[in-house]
Design a protein around this motif. Structure first.
Motif, PDB file in Angstrom:
ATOM      1  N   LEU A  88     -44.599 -57.549 -23.158  1.00 46.37           N
ATOM      2  CA  LEU A  88     -45.082 -56.533 -22.291  1.00 46.37           C
ATOM      3  C   LEU A  88     -44.281 -55.181 -22.655  1.00 46.37           C
ATOM      4  CD1 LEU A  88     -45.361 -58.964 -19.915  1.00 46.37           C
ATOM      5  CD2 LEU A  88     -46.367 -56.908 -18.902  1.00 46.37           C
ATOM      6  N   LEU A  89     -45.064 -54.314 -22.725  1.00 41.91           N
ATOM      7  CA  LEU A  89     -44.592 -52.797 -22.886  1.00 41.91           C
ATOM      8  C   LEU A  89     -44.793 -52.155 -21.679  1.00 41.91           C
ATOM      9  CD1 LEU A  89     -46.416 -51.997 -26.419  1.00 41.91           C
ATOM     10  CD2 LEU A  89     -44.037 -53.001 -25.847  1.00 41.91           C
ATOM     11  N   PHE A  90     -43.977 -51.683 -20.719  1.00 36.28           N
ATOM     12  CA  PHE A  90     -44.083 -50.978 -19.708  1.00 36.28           C
ATOM     13  C   PHE A  90     -44.008 -49.522 -20.032  1.00 36.28           C
ATOM     14  CE2 PHE A  90     -42.674 -55.052 -18.344  1.00 36.28           C
ATOM     15  CZ  PHE A  90     -43.401 -55.472 -17.042  1.00 36.28           C
ATOM     16  N   PHE A  91     -44.971 -48.704 -19.392  1.00 30.90           N
ATOM     17  CA  PHE A  91     -45.059 -47.289 -19.763  1.00 30.90           C
ATOM     18  C   PHE A  91     -44.790 -46.621 -18.109  1.00 30.90           C
ATOM     19  CE2 PHE A  91     -47.106 -48.594 -23.413  1.00 30.90           C
ATOM     20  CZ  PHE A  91     -46.304 -47.948 -24.445  1.00 30.90           C
ATOM     21  N   ALA A  92     -44.149 -45.330 -18.059  1.00 27.73           N
ATOM     22  CA  ALA A  92     -44.213 -44.629 -16.687  1.00 27.73           C
ATOM     23  C   ALA A  92     -45.813 -43.966 -17.033  1.00 27.73           C
ATOM     24  CB  ALA A  92     -43.279 -43.401 -16.895  1.00 27.73           C
ATOM     25  N   VAL A  93     -46.480 -44.068 -15.795  1.00 26.83           N
ATOM     26  CA  VAL A  93     -47.665 -43.465 -15.761  1.00 26.83           C
ATOM     27  C   VAL A  93     -47.866 -42.480 -14.597  1.00 26.83           C
ATOM     28  CG1 VAL A  93     -50.270 -44.122 -15.142  1.00 26.83           C
ATOM     29  CG2 VAL A  93     -48.780 -45.341 -17.199  1.00 26.83           C
ATOM     30  N   THR A  94     -48.755 -41.403 -14.886  1.00 27.20           N
ATOM     31  CA  THR A  94     -48.911 -40.593 -13.902  1.00 27.20           C
ATOM     32  C   THR A  94     -50.394 -40.432 -13.487  1.00 27.20           C
ATOM     33  OG1 THR A  94     -48.855 -38.724 -15.341  1.00 27.20           O
ATOM     34  CG2 THR A  94     -46.825 -39.105 -13.766  1.00 27.20           C
ATOM     35  N   ARG A  95     -51.003 -40.233 -12.389  1.00 30.19           N
ATOM     36  CA  ARG A  95     -52.388 -39.986 -12.252  1.00 30.19           C
ATOM     37  C   ARG A  95     -52.771 -38.645 -12.912  1.00 30.19           C
ATOM     38  NH1 ARG A  95     -55.440 -40.684  -6.453  1.00 30.19           N
ATOM     39  NH2 ARG A  95     -53.567 -41.550  -5.723  1.00 30.19           N
ATOM     40  N   ALA A  96     -53.963 -38.504 -13.296  1.00 31.05           N
ATOM     41  CA  ALA A  96     -54.479 -37.286 -13.637  1.00 31.05           C
ATOM     42  C   ALA A  96     -54.963 -36.517 -12.743  1.00 31.05           C
ATOM     43  CB  ALA A  96     -55.595 -37.862 -14.944  1.00 31.05           C
ATOM     44  N   ASP A 102     -43.538 -41.913 -21.069  1.00 27.98           N
ATOM     45  CA  ASP A 102     -42.375 -42.692 -21.732  1.00 27.98           C
ATOM     46  C   ASP A 102     -42.458 -44.109 -21.573  1.00 27.98           C
ATOM     47  OD1 ASP A 102     -41.689 -40.370 -22.888  1.00 27.98           O
ATOM     48  OD2 ASP A 102     -40.163 -39.951 -21.408  1.00 27.98           O
ATOM     49  N   PRO A 103     -42.046 -44.917 -22.617  1.00 31.90           N
ATOM     50  CA  PRO A 103     -41.643 -46.382 -22.337  1.00 31.90           C
ATOM     51  C   PRO A 103     -40.619 -46.478 -21.124  1.00 31.90           C
ATOM     52  CG  PRO A 103     -41.346 -45.513 -24.675  1.00 31.90           C
ATOM     53  CD  PRO A 103     -41.601 -44.498 -23.959  1.00 31.90           C
ATOM     54  N   VAL A 104     -40.832 -47.612 -20.453  1.00 30.84           N
ATOM     55  CA  VAL A 104     -39.712 -47.852 -19.425  1.00 30.84           C
ATOM     56  C   VAL A 104     -38.980 -49.120 -19.788  1.00 30.84           C
ATOM     57  CG1 VAL A 104     -39.386 -48.309 -16.914  1.00 30.84           C
ATOM     58  CG2 VAL A 104     -41.081 -46.739 -17.564  1.00 30.84           C
ATOM     59  N   VAL A 128     -46.309 -48.507 -14.773  1.00 30.57           N
ATOM     60  CA  VAL A 128     -45.150 -48.027 -13.551  1.00 30.57           C
ATOM     61  C   VAL A 128     -45.668 -46.784 -12.998  1.00 30.57           C
ATOM     62  CG1 VAL A 128     -43.003 -47.884 -12.633  1.00 30.57           C
ATOM     63  CG2 VAL A 128     -43.382 -49.447 -14.580  1.00 30.57           C
ATOM     64  N   LEU A 129     -46.371 -46.813 -12.127  1.00 32.07           N
ATOM     65  CA  LEU A 129     -47.033 -45.753 -11.405  1.00 32.07           C
ATOM     66  C   LEU A 129     -46.621 -45.416 -10.106  1.00 32.07           C
ATOM     67  CD1 LEU A 129     -50.778 -44.739 -11.623  1.00 32.07           C
ATOM     68  CD2 LEU A 129     -49.128 -43.597 -10.324  1.00 32.07           C
TER      69      LEU A 129
END
Ligand code: C5P
Length: 140
Positions: free
Chosen positions: A87-95, A71-73, A16-17
């Motif tokens: 399905l494991l959804f994670f919060a993701v950010t751009r490096a 973190d996991p969402v 989830v980006l």
């Protein structure tokens, strides 16, 4: 043939980006399971692989982005006729310095606003998280 319901689920990590009120989606390629569906980017976790490492690898391969996984969402389970997926959804950010997403190993990629997250566009396993994502994208 073994019945799909007796096999263990396929473990999948998905991102989830969110940037500027929109969330990143990828479209499944022709010839794959659920071809044409829009989904939260990600894919299968290899045996013994850390799910967060799998997500970094998948986003690199599929859309050429470097990301940090937070973190996991949400966790969802769905049984398709041919297989089941966890399905494991994670919060993701751009490096920092990562390029914009490109459709390297997906049919297409887009940034979607809350009004574009229609249930019928997504694999059933992703639908359970849509209300949470719409809430994340809502202006505060
Ligand atoms: O992308 P990949 O084929 O590795 O995904 C494995 C399985 O997980 C596929 O069956 C796909 O339909 C499912 N999946 C999903 N939602 C996602 C990513 C994958 O339901 N966001």
């Amino acid at each position: 043939m073994t019945d799909a319901s007796s096999r263990p689920p396929v473990l999948v990590a998905a991102a989830v980006l969110v940037e500027e009120g929109r969330v990143l989606l990828t479209q499944r390629k022709r010839g794959t399971h659920l071809a044409g569906a829009w989904e939260f980017p990600g894919g299968k976790v290899e045996p013994g692989e850390d799910p967060r490492a799998a997500l970094v690898r998948e986003l690199g391969e599929e859309i050429g982005m470097e990301v940090s996984v937070g973190d996991p969402v949400e966790v969802t389970f769905h049984r398709y006729p041919e297989k089941s997926v966890l399905l494991l959804f994670f919060a993701v950010t751009r490096a920092p310095g990562s390029p914009d997403p490109q459709a390297l190993d997906v049919a297409d990629v887009k940034w979607a606003g809350p009004g574009e997250l229609h249930d019928e566009l997504f694999p059933p396993a992703d639908v359970a998280i849509l209300s949470k994502v719409r809430a994340l994208l809502a202006p505060r």
